[in-house]
Design a protein around this motif. Structure first.
Motif, mmCIF file in Angstrom:
data_model
loop_
_atom_site.group_PDB
_atom_site.id
_atom_site.type_symbol
_atom_site.label_atom_id
_atom_site.label_comp_id
_atom_site.label_asym_id
_atom_site.label_seq_id
_atom_site.Cartn_x
_atom_site.Cartn_y
_atom_site.Cartn_z
ATOM 1 N N ASN A 136 0.833 -1.207 0.000
ATOM 2 C CA ASN A 136 0.000 0.000 0.000
ATOM 3 C C ASN A 136 0.865 1.253 0.000
ATOM 4 O O ASN A 136 0.454 2.290 0.489
ATOM 5 N N ARG A 137 2.090 1.131 -0.576
ATOM 6 C CA ARG A 137 2.937 2.306 -0.657
ATOM 7 C C ARG A 137 2.301 3.335 -1.572
ATOM 8 O O ARG A 137 1.949 3.068 -2.704
ATOM 9 N N GLY A 138 2.171 4.569 -1.082
ATOM 10 C CA GLY A 138 1.540 5.622 -1.868
ATOM 11 C C GLY A 138 0.033 5.559 -1.826
ATOM 12 O O GLY A 138 -0.629 6.375 -2.450
ATOM 13 N N LEU A 139 -0.533 4.604 -1.079
ATOM 14 C CA LEU A 139 -1.975 4.464 -1.007
ATOM 15 C C LEU A 139 -2.457 4.802 0.391
ATOM 16 O O LEU A 139 -1.785 4.558 1.384
ATOM 17 N N ASN A 140 -3.649 5.340 0.465
ATOM 18 C CA ASN A 140 -4.299 5.604 1.741
ATOM 19 C C ASN A 140 -5.751 5.212 1.598
ATOM 20 O O ASN A 140 -6.539 5.919 0.986
ATOM 21 N N ASP A 141 -6.102 4.040 2.145
ATOM 22 C CA ASP A 141 -7.460 3.501 1.990
ATOM 23 C C ASP A 141 -7.825 3.378 0.516
ATOM 24 O O ASP A 141 -8.927 3.732 0.091
ATOM 25 N N GLY A 142 -6.876 2.895 -0.287
ATOM 26 C CA GLY A 142 -7.141 2.694 -1.701
ATOM 27 C C GLY A 142 -7.036 3.948 -2.528
ATOM 28 O O GLY A 142 -7.367 3.935 -3.704
ATOM 29 N N HIS A 143 -6.567 5.041 -1.948
ATOM 30 C CA HIS A 143 -6.493 6.317 -2.670
ATOM 31 C C HIS A 143 -5.038 6.724 -2.829
ATOM 32 O O HIS A 143 -4.263 6.678 -1.873
ATOM 33 N N ILE A 144 -4.628 7.106 -4.033
ATOM 34 C CA ILE A 144 -3.269 7.563 -4.292
ATOM 35 C C ILE A 144 -3.183 9.052 -3.986
ATOM 36 O O ILE A 144 -4.015 9.845 -4.434
ATOM 37 N N HIS A 145 -2.183 9.434 -3.210
ATOM 38 C CA HIS A 145 -2.024 10.840 -2.848
ATOM 39 C C HIS A 145 -1.816 11.680 -4.103
ATOM 40 O O HIS A 145 -0.990 11.366 -4.948
ATOM 41 N N GLY A 146 -2.558 12.760 -4.204
ATOM 42 C CA GLY A 146 -2.443 13.644 -5.354
ATOM 43 C C GLY A 146 -3.271 13.212 -6.536
ATOM 44 O O GLY A 146 -3.300 13.902 -7.548
ATOM 45 N N GLY A 147 -3.963 12.065 -6.452
ATOM 46 C CA GLY A 147 -4.770 11.570 -7.561
ATOM 47 C C GLY A 147 -6.213 12.032 -7.466
ATOM 48 O O GLY A 147 -6.695 12.411 -6.406
ATOM 49 N N THR A 148 -6.890 11.995 -8.594
ATOM 50 C CA THR A 148 -8.306 12.328 -8.667
ATOM 51 C C THR A 148 -9.078 11.070 -9.012
ATOM 52 O O THR A 148 -8.767 10.399 -9.996
ATOM 53 N N ARG A 149 -10.069 10.742 -8.214
ATOM 54 C CA ARG A 149 -10.810 9.503 -8.449
ATOM 55 C C ARG A 149 -11.763 9.671 -9.629
ATOM 56 O O ARG A 149 -12.535 10.627 -9.688
ATOM 57 N N MET A 150 -11.681 8.745 -10.586
ATOM 58 C CA MET A 150 -12.532 8.737 -11.765
ATOM 59 C C MET A 150 -13.196 7.368 -11.866
ATOM 60 O O MET A 150 -12.869 6.434 -11.129
ATOM 61 N N PHE B 88 -10.678 4.495 -10.898
ATOM 62 C CA PHE B 88 -9.327 4.776 -11.368
ATOM 63 C C PHE B 88 -8.844 6.054 -10.687
ATOM 64 O O PHE B 88 -9.624 6.999 -10.507
ATOM 65 N N GLU B 89 -7.574 6.054 -10.318
ATOM 66 C CA GLU B 89 -6.960 7.271 -9.793
ATOM 67 C C GLU B 89 -6.179 7.942 -10.925
ATOM 68 O O GLU B 89 -5.266 7.343 -11.493
ATOM 69 N N ARG B 90 -6.565 9.153 -11.237
ATOM 70 C CA ARG B 90 -5.899 9.911 -12.297
ATOM 71 C C ARG B 90 -4.800 10.770 -11.682
ATOM 72 O O ARG B 90 -5.068 11.618 -10.824
#
Length: 249
Positions: free
Chosen positions: A78-92, A217-219
């Motif tokens: 889970n490196r770079g992930l927080n509860d399935g969310h990538i830091h700095g990403g936009t969920r699409m 998807f995380e953009r």
């Protein structure tokens, strides 16, 4: 002298075809009415966001620029992930769909109720891509040439050279969404994540049932010449199962 013959009766009035033209045909498939919304137009990034993106681009974009078909380093655990969310990403919302023997299509939406902001036809059969994903993580790199002075947005580039797990597999082609594409998006508007098949009667697919897979998807935008879409697993504990990299070189 014989009496004159009476005039012939007038011809019967022609039948109205209005009722036949408007009456529904029970044999034809019922297509849902498209009620998808236009995607929102968000304000551009602030100055601090631009500086952060430039810094992040150093380690986000560099691995996929040199050499051209090299895949970026995968995310471990889970490196770079927080509860399935990538830091700095936009969920699409991303949807892969197509008949098993035909080329797979990728549609990216802000959410399942919006019109797609990107529809891409990918140079690999749907069945082959699903097979690759069943074997493990899949990395798709889409590359195009950089033209100095051109102001085209990255995802608006019309054609891409495609690599799947380091192997050249053809081309990716951007296109405007067709009526069939919108029909599929409308039928799936209540689905946030999932996979299955749609019957050919509902999609007009010439090659039988249409397979689809929808996920978050995380953009992540590295720069104006680098953009990545990470497909997140439903449990949020593992890294991306599928990553798609857009890059101008």
């Amino acid at each position: 002298m014989a009496a004159p013959k009476p005039p012939p009766p007038p011809p019967p009035a022609p039948r109205s075809r209005t009722a036949h033209a408007t009456a529904p045909d029970d044999r034809s498939p019922t297509r849902p009415q498209v009620s998808l919304q236009q995607p929102t137009h968000k304000k551009g990034p602030t100055k601090s966001t631009k500086l952060f993106r430039r810094f992040r681009a150093v380690f986000r974009s560099f691995p996929i620029i040199t050499p051209a078909c090299k895949m970026p380093v995968k995310l471990h655990g889970n490196r770079g992930l927080n509860d399935g969310h990538i830091h700095g990403g936009t969920r699409m919302t991303g949807t892969l769909f197509g008949c098993r023997k035909s080329r797979v299509n990728l549609a990216i939406q802000e959410n399942p109720r919006c019109l797609p902001m990107l529809v891409l036809e990918i140079g690999i059969p749907t069945g082959k891509l699903l097979q690759e994903m069943g074997l493990g993580l899949v990395r798709i790199a889409l590359e195009c040439e950089k033209n100095p002075g051109e102001k085209t947005k990255l995802i608006d580039e019309p054609i891409w050279t495609m690599f799947c797990n380091g192997r050249k597999t053809g081309y990716g082609v951007k296109r405007e969404p067709t009526d069939d594409d919108l029909n599929v998006m409308q039928m799936l508007h209540a689905v946030s994540m999932g996979a299955g098949v749609l019957p050919s009667e509902a999609t007009d697919a010439p090659e039988g049932e249409l397979t689809y897979m929808r996920a978050h998807f995380e953009r992540v935008i590295g720069s104006k010449d680098s953009e990545t879409y990470y497909m997140m697993s439903p449990d949020g504990n593992n890294g991306p199962e599928l990553s798609i990299f857009f890059v101008r070189i």
